[in-house]
Design an enzyme around this catalytic site. Structure first.
Site, mmCIF file in Angstrom:
data_model
loop_
_atom_site.group_PDB
_atom_site.id
_atom_site.type_symbol
_atom_site.label_atom_id
_atom_site.label_comp_id
_atom_site.label_asym_id
_atom_site.label_seq_id
_atom_site.Cartn_x
_atom_site.Cartn_y
_atom_site.Cartn_z
ATOM 1 C CB SER A 83 -11.555 2.987 8.265
ATOM 2 O OG SER A 83 -10.845 3.854 8.900
ATOM 3 C CG PHE B 192 -4.964 1.558 9.312
ATOM 4 C CD1 PHE B 192 -4.451 0.286 9.914
ATOM 5 C CD2 PHE B 192 -4.344 2.670 9.559
ATOM 6 C CE1 PHE B 192 -3.450 0.478 10.904
ATOM 7 C CE2 PHE B 192 -3.329 2.561 10.798
ATOM 8 C CZ PHE B 192 -2.835 1.393 11.346
ATOM 9 C CB THR B 193 -8.109 5.415 10.855
ATOM 10 O OG1 THR B 193 -7.023 5.673 9.966
ATOM 11 C CG2 THR B 193 -8.092 6.376 11.856
ATOM 12 C CG ASP C 201 -1.894 1.093 1.398
ATOM 13 O OD1 ASP C 201 -2.408 1.423 0.232
ATOM 14 O OD2 ASP C 201 -2.404 1.587 2.610
ATOM 15 C CG ASN D 214 -6.916 0.827 0.501
ATOM 16 O OD1 ASN D 214 -7.413 0.226 -0.364
ATOM 17 N ND2 ASN D 214 -5.579 1.374 0.523
ATOM 18 C CG HIS E 263 -5.064 8.293 4.182
ATOM 19 N ND1 HIS E 263 -4.399 8.936 2.920
ATOM 20 C CD2 HIS E 263 -5.492 7.049 3.594
ATOM 21 C CE1 HIS E 263 -4.183 8.161 2.011
ATOM 22 N NE2 HIS E 263 -4.937 7.042 1.964
ATOM 23 N N GLY E 264 -7.251 8.931 8.052
ATOM 24 C CA GLY E 264 -7.155 9.108 9.487
ATOM 25 C C GLY E 264 -8.661 9.437 9.738
ATOM 26 C CG HIS F 23 -6.626 5.054 -0.852
ATOM 27 N ND1 HIS F 23 -5.465 4.487 -0.398
ATOM 28 C CD2 HIS F 23 -6.535 4.496 -2.169
ATOM 29 C CE1 HIS F 23 -4.799 3.552 -1.275
ATOM 30 N NE2 HIS F 23 -5.427 3.525 -2.324
ATOM 31 N N GLY F 24 -8.866 6.232 2.492
ATOM 32 C CA GLY F 24 -9.645 6.780 3.600
ATOM 33 C C GLY F 24 -10.920 6.127 3.788
HETATM 34 P P1 13P Z 1 -8.218 4.833 6.738
HETATM 35 O O1 13P Z 1 -7.196 5.838 7.282
HETATM 36 O O2 13P Z 1 -9.531 5.705 6.581
HETATM 37 O O3 13P Z 1 -8.473 3.761 7.635
HETATM 38 O O4 13P Z 1 -7.627 4.823 5.299
HETATM 39 C C1 13P Z 1 -6.642 3.752 5.364
HETATM 40 C C2 13P Z 1 -6.140 3.924 3.910
HETATM 41 O O5 13P Z 1 -6.966 4.463 2.957
HETATM 42 C C3 13P Z 1 -4.742 3.132 3.525
HETATM 43 O O6 13P Z 1 -4.343 3.237 2.433
#
Ligand code: 13P
Length: 289
Positions: free
Chosen positions: A215, A236-237, A81, A234, A184-185, A212-213
Site C-alpha cells: 500500500s 494494509f497500512t 500472512d 499485500n 511495510h508501513g 509486500h509493503g
Molecule cells: P503495507 O504496510 O504497505 O500495507 O503492506 C502490508 C503487507 O505487506 C502485509 O504483509
C-alpha cells in the site's frame, strides 16, 4: 467460494493481473475486501497476519474469514500472512486456511530453506499453497512492528535474482515474496522501486511473485510491477489509514460518538479505497467471477 493460493495466483498469471491480499484484522476490513471483489468481479485474498494476533486472535478471526469466503460468489483465498511459527501455521491449516506464508526472511539462508521446506510439506498435505520470502523487507510485519520509512531505513535486503530458483526448489514454495524497494508501513516520501531487480527475478523464474509493503505505491508503479510479474499485492497500512481518517472526520459532526456508526463509516472508507486499488491491480483484465 474458497480458491487456494496456487489456483488464485494462476488466475492472476493467466490475466496479467495481481490479486489484492488485504490484511483483515476487523470485520469491516474483511467484509469490505470480499464485498468489493464481488462488486467488481475479481478474485481476492483475505489475510490474517500472525502479527495481528493481539488485534484479533486466529481462533476468533480465522473461522469468520473462512465463513465469509465460503459463502462469497467471488473466488476468495483465506491466507495466513507472515507466519514465523510452524505450529501456528498448523492451527490455521486445520481451521481451513488455503494459503499461507512462511516468513523466514530474518533467518540465515539455510534455515529459511529448511523451515520453508517443512512448511511446504505441511501446507501441501492440506492442499494449501505456500508463499516464502527471499531477501528481506527489513522491518518485520510478523512482530507487528511496522516501521515504514524507506527500504534502506527499514534495513531491507533486495532479493538476489540468482538465488531465486534455487530457493524455490529448496523450499518447494508455490509463490515467492520478493524485496525490491517496498516497505511495510507508511512511506516517508515517494517509494523507490528497483524494477531492475524485479525484471531479473522474473527472467529467471516462472513462479508467481508477491509484493509486500504494497500500500502507498503509485498506480503507475503498480502497473509496472504487475507487467514485471507481480501476481499478489499485500495491502494494509493505507487502507487502514483511510478508514481511520474517515472515522476521525465523521466524529467532528457527531454529538455522541456511537461506536456502531464508526464501524459503518470505516466499512465505507475501506470499500472506496479497495475499489480503487482492485481496479488498478486488475491491470486491464476483464471481470473474472
Ligand atoms: P503495507 O504496510 O504497505 O500495507 O503492506 C502490508 C503487507 O505487506 C502485509 O504483509
Amino acid at each position: 467460494m474458497l480458491v487456494n493460493l496456487r489456483d488464485i495466483t494462476a488466475i492472476a498469471e493467466q490475466n496479467n493481473m495481481a490479486i489484492g491480499a488485504f490484511n483483515s484484522p476487523s470485520l469491516e476490513s474483511a467484509r469490505a475486501a470480499i464485498d468489493t471483489a464481488e462488486k467488481l468481479g475479481y478474485p481476492v485474498i483475505i489475510d490474517h497476519a500472525q502479527g495481528h494476533e493481539e488485534i484479533t486472535p486466529l481462533d476468533v478471526m480465522g473461522p469468520v474469514l473462512i465463513a465469509l469466503a465460503e459463502r462469497s460468489t467471488a473466488p476468495v483465498c483465506v491466507h495466513l500472512d507472515h507466519c514465523e511459527d510452524l505450529s501456528y501455521m498448523r492451527r490455521a491449516l486445520e481451521m481451513g486456511f488455503n494459503g499461507a506464508m512462511f516468513d523466514g526472511s530474518f533467518l540465515p539462508y539455510e534455515r529459511n530453506c529448511e523451515l520453508g521446506h517443512r512448511a511446504a510439506e505441511m501446507c501441501h498435505s492440506f492442499d494449501c499453497g505456500l508463499e516464502c520470502e527471499l531477501g528481506s523487507m527489513g522491518s518485520r510485519e510478523a512482530g507487528a512492528k511496522v516501521e515504514g520509512g524507506t527500504a534502506e531505513e527499514a534495513g531491507a535486503i533486495y532479493t538476489d535474482p540468482d538465488q531465486a530458483n534455487e530457493f524455490i526448489a529448496a523450499t518447494g514454495c508455490d509463490i515467492l515474496a520478493v524485496s525490491f524497494g517496498t516497505v511495510h508501513g507508511l512511506y516517508k516520501g515517494e517509494p523507490h522501486l528497483c524494477f531492475d531487480v524485479l525484471n531479473q527475478i522474473r527472467e529467471r523464474t516462472l513462479t508467481p511473485l508477491v509484493m509486500h509493503g504494497g500500500s502507498g505505491v503509485s498506480d503507475e508503479d503498480y502497473a509496472k510491477a504487475i507487467d514485471a510479474g507481480i501476481r499478489k499485492i499485500n495491502y494494509f497500512t493505507y487502507g487502514s489509514k483511510a478508514a481511520g481518517e474517515a472515522v476521525t472526520a465523521d466524529l467532528k459532526n457527531e454529538e455522541v460518538p456511537y461506536y456502531h456508526k464508526m464501524t459503518m463509516t470505516a466499512y465505507d472508507a475501506f470499500c472506496k479505497d479497495y475499489e480503487h486499488v482492485m481496479k488498478v491491480f486488475a491491470n486491464g483484465a476483464k471481470p473474472i467471477a
